[in-house]
Motif scaffolding. Structure first.
Motif, PDB file in Angstrom:
ATOM      1  N   ASP A 174      36.766  41.709  35.561  1.00  0.00           N
ATOM      2  CA  ASP A 174      35.791  42.241  36.096  1.00  0.00           C
ATOM      3  C   ASP A 174      36.095  42.913  37.569  1.00  0.00           C
ATOM      4  OD1 ASP A 174      33.156  42.468  37.170  1.00  0.00           O
ATOM      5  OD2 ASP A 174      33.539  40.801  38.338  1.00  0.00           O
ATOM      6  N   LEU A 175      37.207  42.410  37.977  1.00  0.00           N
ATOM      7  CA  LEU A 175      37.752  42.641  39.461  1.00  0.00           C
ATOM      8  C   LEU A 175      38.438  44.017  39.110  1.00  0.00           C
ATOM      9  CD1 LEU A 175      38.532  42.640  42.497  1.00  0.00           C
ATOM     10  CD2 LEU A 175      40.572  41.215  41.626  1.00  0.00           C
ATOM     11  N   ALA A 176      39.262  44.077  37.744  1.00  0.00           N
ATOM     12  CA  ALA A 176      40.169  45.391  37.733  1.00  0.00           C
ATOM     13  C   ALA A 176      39.151  46.427  37.282  1.00  0.00           C
ATOM     14  CB  ALA A 176      40.991  45.012  36.513  1.00  0.00           C
ATOM     15  N   ILE A 177      38.124  46.259  36.645  1.00  0.00           N
ATOM     16  CA  ILE A 177      37.131  47.275  36.153  1.00  0.00           C
ATOM     17  C   ILE A 177      36.490  47.877  37.442  1.00  0.00           C
ATOM     18  CG2 ILE A 177      34.803  47.764  34.986  1.00  0.00           C
ATOM     19  CD1 ILE A 177      36.014  45.661  32.802  1.00  0.00           C
ATOM     20  N   PHE A 178      36.123  46.890  38.501  1.00  0.00           N
ATOM     21  CA  PHE A 178      35.521  47.471  39.595  1.00  0.00           C
ATOM     22  C   PHE A 178      36.387  48.272  40.196  1.00  0.00           C
ATOM     23  CE2 PHE A 178      34.305  46.272  44.246  1.00  0.00           C
ATOM     24  CZ  PHE A 178      33.199  47.032  44.009  1.00  0.00           C
ATOM     25  N   VAL A 179      37.697  47.838  40.521  1.00  0.00           N
ATOM     26  CA  VAL A 179      38.650  48.687  41.326  1.00  0.00           C
ATOM     27  C   VAL A 179      38.908  49.865  40.668  1.00  0.00           C
ATOM     28  CG1 VAL A 179      40.957  48.978  42.379  1.00  0.00           C
ATOM     29  CG2 VAL A 179      39.540  46.574  42.366  1.00  0.00           C
ATOM     30  N   PHE A 210      43.675  34.079  46.336  1.00  0.00           N
ATOM     31  CA  PHE A 210      43.873  35.222  47.110  1.00  0.00           C
ATOM     32  C   PHE A 210      45.005  36.052  46.777  1.00  0.00           C
ATOM     33  CE2 PHE A 210      45.227  37.781  50.899  1.00  0.00           C
ATOM     34  CZ  PHE A 210      44.003  38.370  51.245  1.00  0.00           C
ATOM     35  N   GLN A 211      45.994  35.540  46.730  1.00  0.00           N
ATOM     36  CA  GLN A 211      47.067  36.460  45.984  1.00  0.00           C
ATOM     37  C   GLN A 211      47.162  37.081  44.778  1.00  0.00           C
ATOM     38  OE1 GLN A 211      49.770  36.399  47.978  1.00  0.00           O
ATOM     39  NE2 GLN A 211      49.139  34.673  49.312  1.00  0.00           N
ATOM     40  N   GLU A 212      46.280  36.438  43.997  1.00  0.00           N
ATOM     41  CA  GLU A 212      46.173  37.088  42.449  1.00  0.00           C
ATOM     42  C   GLU A 212      45.103  38.147  42.575  1.00  0.00           C
ATOM     43  OE1 GLU A 212      47.466  36.890  39.837  1.00  0.00           O
ATOM     44  OE2 GLU A 212      45.854  37.150  38.278  1.00  0.00           O
ATOM     45  N   CYS A 213      44.066  38.064  43.432  1.00  0.00           N
ATOM     46  CA  CYS A 213      42.921  39.164  43.819  1.00  0.00           C
ATOM     47  C   CYS A 213      43.799  40.467  44.259  1.00  0.00           C
ATOM     48  CB  CYS A 213      42.150  38.546  44.964  1.00  0.00           C
ATOM     49  SG  CYS A 213      40.737  39.591  45.237  1.00  0.00           S
ATOM     50  N   VAL A 214      44.727  40.027  45.428  1.00  0.00           N
ATOM     51  CA  VAL A 214      45.395  41.336  45.832  1.00  0.00           C
ATOM     52  C   VAL A 214      46.187  41.967  44.946  1.00  0.00           C
ATOM     53  CG1 VAL A 214      46.981  42.122  47.805  1.00  0.00           C
ATOM     54  CG2 VAL A 214      45.161  40.150  48.581  1.00  0.00           C
ATOM     55  N   ARG A 215      46.878  41.063  44.169  1.00  0.00           N
ATOM     56  CA  ARG A 215      47.636  41.621  43.130  1.00  0.00           C
ATOM     57  C   ARG A 215      47.094  42.552  42.047  1.00  0.00           C
ATOM     58  NH1 ARG A 215      49.194  41.110  38.460  1.00  0.00           N
ATOM     59  NH2 ARG A 215      47.863  39.308  37.817  1.00  0.00           N
ATOM     60  N   ILE A 216      45.860  42.095  41.689  1.00  0.00           N
ATOM     61  CA  ILE A 216      45.087  42.861  40.737  1.00  0.00           C
ATOM     62  C   ILE A 216      44.435  44.067  41.339  1.00  0.00           C
ATOM     63  CG2 ILE A 216      42.859  42.805  39.287  1.00  0.00           C
ATOM     64  CD1 ILE A 216      43.354  40.134  39.027  1.00  0.00           C
ATOM     65  N   VAL A 217      43.924  44.167  42.685  1.00  0.00           N
ATOM     66  CA  VAL A 217      43.436  45.089  43.256  1.00  0.00           C
ATOM     67  C   VAL A 217      44.501  46.121  43.543  1.00  0.00           C
ATOM     68  CG1 VAL A 217      42.283  46.125  45.319  1.00  0.00           C
ATOM     69  CG2 VAL A 217      41.565  43.735  44.531  1.00  0.00           C
ATOM     70  N   LYS A 218      45.755  45.992  43.877  1.00  0.00           N
ATOM     71  CA  LYS A 218      46.920  46.881  44.445  1.00  0.00           C
ATOM     72  C   LYS A 218      47.298  47.389  43.051  1.00  0.00           C
ATOM     73  CE  LYS A 218      49.746  49.154  46.355  1.00  0.00           C
ATOM     74  NZ  LYS A 218      49.265  50.485  47.001  1.00  0.00           N
ATOM     75  N   GLU A 219      47.196  46.745  42.022  1.00  0.00           N
ATOM     76  CA  GLU A 219      47.770  47.244  40.694  1.00  0.00           C
ATOM     77  C   GLU A 219      46.749  48.445  40.216  1.00  0.00           C
ATOM     78  OE1 GLU A 219      49.193  44.026  38.130  1.00  0.00           O
ATOM     79  OE2 GLU A 219      48.175  44.938  36.407  1.00  0.00           O
ATOM     80  N   HIS A 220      45.617  48.160  40.521  1.00  0.00           N
ATOM     81  CA  HIS A 220      44.725  49.148  39.857  1.00  0.00           C
ATOM     82  C   HIS A 220      44.121  50.346  40.996  1.00  0.00           C
ATOM     83  CE1 HIS A 220      43.578  47.314  35.800  1.00  0.00           C
ATOM     84  NE2 HIS A 220      43.928  46.375  36.574  1.00  0.00           N
ATOM     85  N   SER A 221      44.390  49.847  42.177  1.00  0.00           N
ATOM     86  CA  SER A 221      43.907  51.019  43.223  1.00  0.00           C
ATOM     87  C   SER A 221      44.622  52.302  43.410  1.00  0.00           C
ATOM     88  CB  SER A 221      43.751  50.163  44.331  1.00  0.00           C
ATOM     89  OG  SER A 221      43.275  50.982  45.423  1.00  0.00           O
TER      90      SER A 221
END
Ligand code: 1GP
Length: 250
Positions: A31-36, A59-70
């Motif tokens: 869901d986070l990956a699609i949003f980003v 938190f670490q996992e969240c930042v990692r996913i955001v960075k990977e997709h952004s």
């Protein structure tokens, strides 16, 4: 100061910047990956990641996913010293200057500083001001501080100027996540006219028209969080970006 310069450049070119806040408790995994993925190419200038209180997320996992997709910069907007990650591009090094709780003024910072240095994160020192917005917000409760009165712009002006004189790079006027009332335009206008550093405005902004009003009053950056969680609508992201960038030249 790569990211800070990028942000200044956004203001120069587009009149103001649009920042979207990702709360790690609200979105995760696919869901986070699609949003980003949706934020990319929708006119958003940077993603903020953080929250005043993280209940059940990594938190670490969240930042990692955001960075990977952004495709756009990822900036940590930390609610506590636990929200530091080397995967981000920069961190808002926030001091809660509206309050007089020493821990949030300069306590967590001492613990976080060596960690941030080790990770090589760019630091953007930011004077953070909570502004009264109708009812108690999480940030107010957790920090155990009083927000600034919303009908007394002169108090906000003095705080913002002191932040500038302390060498801070930005000030952040925060009504609080999900606030009933966003920061009043009158206050934004007064603060902006009094200082030389960029002004970020967030909390309780629910429509593109609201966002535009904040920019008209002088906001250099507008932040939205909750509204994009409540509406899974890619058009709304674009509408916010267009409203914030209404002064864009060309
Ligand atoms: C960022 O905390 C805000 O400053 C986000 O607030 O979730 O109300 O948009 P909203």
């Amino acid at each position: 100061m790569k990211i800070y310069r990028y942000l200044l450049d956004v203001v120069k070119k587009k009149g103001a910047g649009y920042l979207v806040l990702v709360d790690p408790d609200t979105r995760r995994g696919d869901d986070l990956a699609i949003f980003v993925d949706r934020l990319n190419g929708s006119g958003v200038d940077a993603v903020l990641v953080g929250g005043s209180l993280l209940v059940d997320s990594s938190f670490q996992e969240c930042v990692r996913i955001v960075k990977e997709h952004s495709d756009i910069p990822v900036i940590i907007f930390p609610g506590s010293v636990k929200q530091v990650s080397g995967d981000a591009d920069a961190i808002l090094f926030i001091s809660l200057i509206s309050g007089r709780n020493p821990y949030y003024l300069f306590g967590e910072h001492v613990i976080a500083a060596p960690m941030i240095k080790r990770l090589g994160l760019e630091v953007i020192s930011t004077g953070y001001m909570l502004v009264e917005s109708g009812r108690m917000t999480t940030a107010e409760y957790i920090s155990n501080t009083k927000p600034l009165p919303s009908d007394k712009p002169e108090i906000a002006m003095a705080h913002a100027l002191a932040a500038q004189y302390m060498g801070m790079k930005m000030v952040y006027l925060e009504a609080g996540s999900g606030a009933d009332r966003s920061v009043p335009e009158e206050m934004i206008k007064s603060v902006k006219s009094y200082i030389d550093i960029p002004v970020i405005v967030g909390g309780g902004i629910r429509t593109p028209e609201d966002a535009r009003k904040k920019v008209m009053a002088g906001a250099d950056f507008v932040v939205t969080g909750n509204i994009l969680n409540d509406n899974d609508n890619i058009d709304l992201i674009r509408e916010f970006a267009e409203a914030v960038h209404f002064k864009k030249r060309g």
